[in-house]
Enzyme design. Structure first.
Site, PDB file in Angstrom:
ATOM      1  N   ARG A   1       0.857  -1.183   0.000  1.00 18.06           N
ATOM      2  CA  ARG A   1       0.000   0.000   0.000  1.00 18.06           C
ATOM      3  C   ARG A   1       0.894   1.234   0.000  1.00 18.06           C
ATOM      4  O   ARG A   1       2.041   1.187   0.457  1.00 18.06           O
ATOM      5  CB  ARG A   1      -0.901   0.017   1.234  1.00 18.06           C
TER       6      ARG A   1
ATOM      7  N   LYS B   1      -2.073  -2.611   8.033  1.00 18.39           N
ATOM      8  CA  LYS B   1      -3.140  -2.114   8.893  1.00 18.39           C
ATOM      9  C   LYS B   1      -3.020  -2.736  10.277  1.00 18.39           C
ATOM     10  O   LYS B   1      -2.761  -3.927  10.417  1.00 18.39           O
ATOM     11  CB  LYS B   1      -4.498  -2.443   8.276  1.00 18.39           C
TER      12      LYS B   1
ATOM     13  N   HIS C   1      -2.424   2.641  -5.880  1.00 15.31           N
ATOM     14  CA  HIS C   1      -3.094   1.364  -5.627  1.00 15.31           C
ATOM     15  C   HIS C   1      -3.225   0.535  -6.903  1.00 15.31           C
ATOM     16  O   HIS C   1      -3.387  -0.679  -6.838  1.00 15.31           O
ATOM     17  CB  HIS C   1      -4.467   1.624  -5.017  1.00 15.31           C
TER      18      HIS C   1
ATOM     19  N   ARG D   1      -0.612  -1.996  -6.853  1.00 13.77           N
ATOM     20  CA  ARG D   1      -0.937  -3.093  -5.928  1.00 13.77           C
ATOM     21  C   ARG D   1      -1.911  -4.071  -6.593  1.00 13.77           C
ATOM     22  O   ARG D   1      -1.740  -5.289  -6.506  1.00 13.77           O
ATOM     23  CB  ARG D   1      -1.530  -2.508  -4.648  1.00 13.77           C
TER      24      ARG D   1
ATOM     25  N   HIS E   1      -3.672  -9.304   3.502  1.00 12.29           N
ATOM     26  CA  HIS E   1      -5.106  -9.363   3.745  1.00 12.29           C
ATOM     27  C   HIS E   1      -5.400 -10.271   4.933  1.00 12.29           C
ATOM     28  O   HIS E   1      -4.842 -11.364   5.039  1.00 12.29           O
ATOM     29  CB  HIS E   1      -5.847  -9.913   2.512  1.00 12.29           C
TER      30      HIS E   1
ATOM     31  N   TYR F   1      -9.597 -10.724  -6.774  1.00 11.29           N
ATOM     32  CA  TYR F   1      -8.661 -10.661  -7.890  1.00 11.29           C
ATOM     33  C   TYR F   1      -8.813 -11.853  -8.818  1.00 11.29           C
ATOM     34  O   TYR F   1      -8.481 -11.768  -9.999  1.00 11.29           O
ATOM     35  CB  TYR F   1      -7.221 -10.594  -7.359  1.00 11.29           C
TER      36      TYR F   1
END
Length: 316
Positions: free
Chosen positions: A165, A189, A261, A264, A287, A296
């Site tokens: 990210r 995150k 992004h 990514r 994730h 994806y």
């Protein structure tokens, strides 16, 4: 032809209860005026629906009424066009908040809306670009041998080479990168740490920048450990990284729709196209759930359909 809701005035009991909730939001919760306006409109439509069904008291509302109201929103009537999933979900938020308030106030023993789930909007497929376009973008980022050009190439190589990210990339410190081992430590995150392969192209670009580019910026700063620095020697901001991406996209004639992004998304899509396991891609992207990564796979299936339609003699 969509059904027409009878022109029946809203039940006064339902309307009074709705007014009580809106007053609570306004006076005690300080909800914004625009939000109150939206809730008032949503509840007026809900009250009209209930009145048309002969429901005159909040205590008579059942889960079936709430579910049927949601279906009516999605299907539309002669008076109201169908709502998109996102708009219907927003209306349901008002209805659920209204019923939850009545339960908390002791006006209802149970909440008829609590088990009604909002409609799910269709999954938005991530925007990825081709490998050829990625190469054009990276070449356009490194025009010349200036410190800024070395930095910009290294930044975009890291974004594409690791799937990071933008916040993870600009948050990198020098100690987070091991060019000899070809790995980088990213903090995602929730400050969750993951180790990701760097790739030879990204490692070379980072190595060149650290030796020939970063020192020029660093002497102007105050000794920050950040990898990517601006002209003042401070950590490069996300906004500046976006500017780097936009400038490279314009020079590569790829339009102005690309964002950091995008690299990514392209990283994940190209890995899956190359046969990578979706759970490996999940770990690389950081994730928490494989469900997030699986979107994806929809991109790659769509691409297979396009190639099939163009190439197979029996496809059309």
């Amino acid at each position: 032809m969509p059904p027409r809701l009878p022109s029946v005035p809203p039940s006064s009991a339902v309307e009074r209860a709705a007014r009580g909730w809106l007053n609570h939001l306004d006076v005690e919760r300080g909800v914004a005026a625009n939000t109150l306006k939206s809730y008032r409109r949503d509840l007026a439509r809900y009250a009209a629906y209930l009145a048309a069904k002969g429901v005159n008291d909040p205590a008579s509302i059942t889960e079936a009424h709430v579910s049927d109201f949601l279906a009516t929103l999605r299907e539309g009537t002669t008076d109201h066009p169908p709502l998109a999933a996102s708009s219907a979900a927003r209306t349901l938020v008002a209805v659920r908040g209204f019923h939850r308030f009545l339960v908390l106030e002791g006006d209802l023993p149970t909440d008829p809306a609590s088990a009604v789930s909002p409609p799910q909007p269709p999954a938005r497929l991530p925007k990825a670009i081709s490998i050829e376009d990625v190469e054009r973008l990276l070449e356009a980022a490194s025009l010349g041998d200036t410190p800024a050009a070395l930095r910009d190439r290294a930044l975009l190589e890291v974004l594409y080479g690791t799937g990071a990210r933008i916040s993870e990339a600009v948050g990198l410190d020098v100690d987070d990168i091991d060019t000899e081992e070809g790995v980088v430590r990213l903090f995602g995150k929730g400050s969750k740490e993951r180790i990701v392969p760097l790739g030879s192209y990204a490692a070379q670009a980072i190595g060149a920048y650290l030796v020939r580019g970063r020192p020029t910026f660093a002497v102007k700063g105050k000794g920050t450990p950040a990898v990517f620095l601006n002209q003042r020697g401070s950590r490069l901001s996300r906004q500046s990284a976006w500017s780097v991406m936009r400038a490279a996209a314009e020079r590569a004639d790829l339009g102005g729709h690309l964002s950091p992004h995008t690299l990514r998304h392209s990283f994940a899509t190209h890995l899956l196209d190359g046969g990578a396991d979706v759970r490996v891609v999940q770990e690389l992207l950081g994730h928490a759930s494989v469900t997030t990564t699986q979107i994806y796979t929809l991109v790659t299936v769509q691409r297979l359909r396009e190639v099939y339609a163009q190439s197979h003699p029996r496809a059309r």
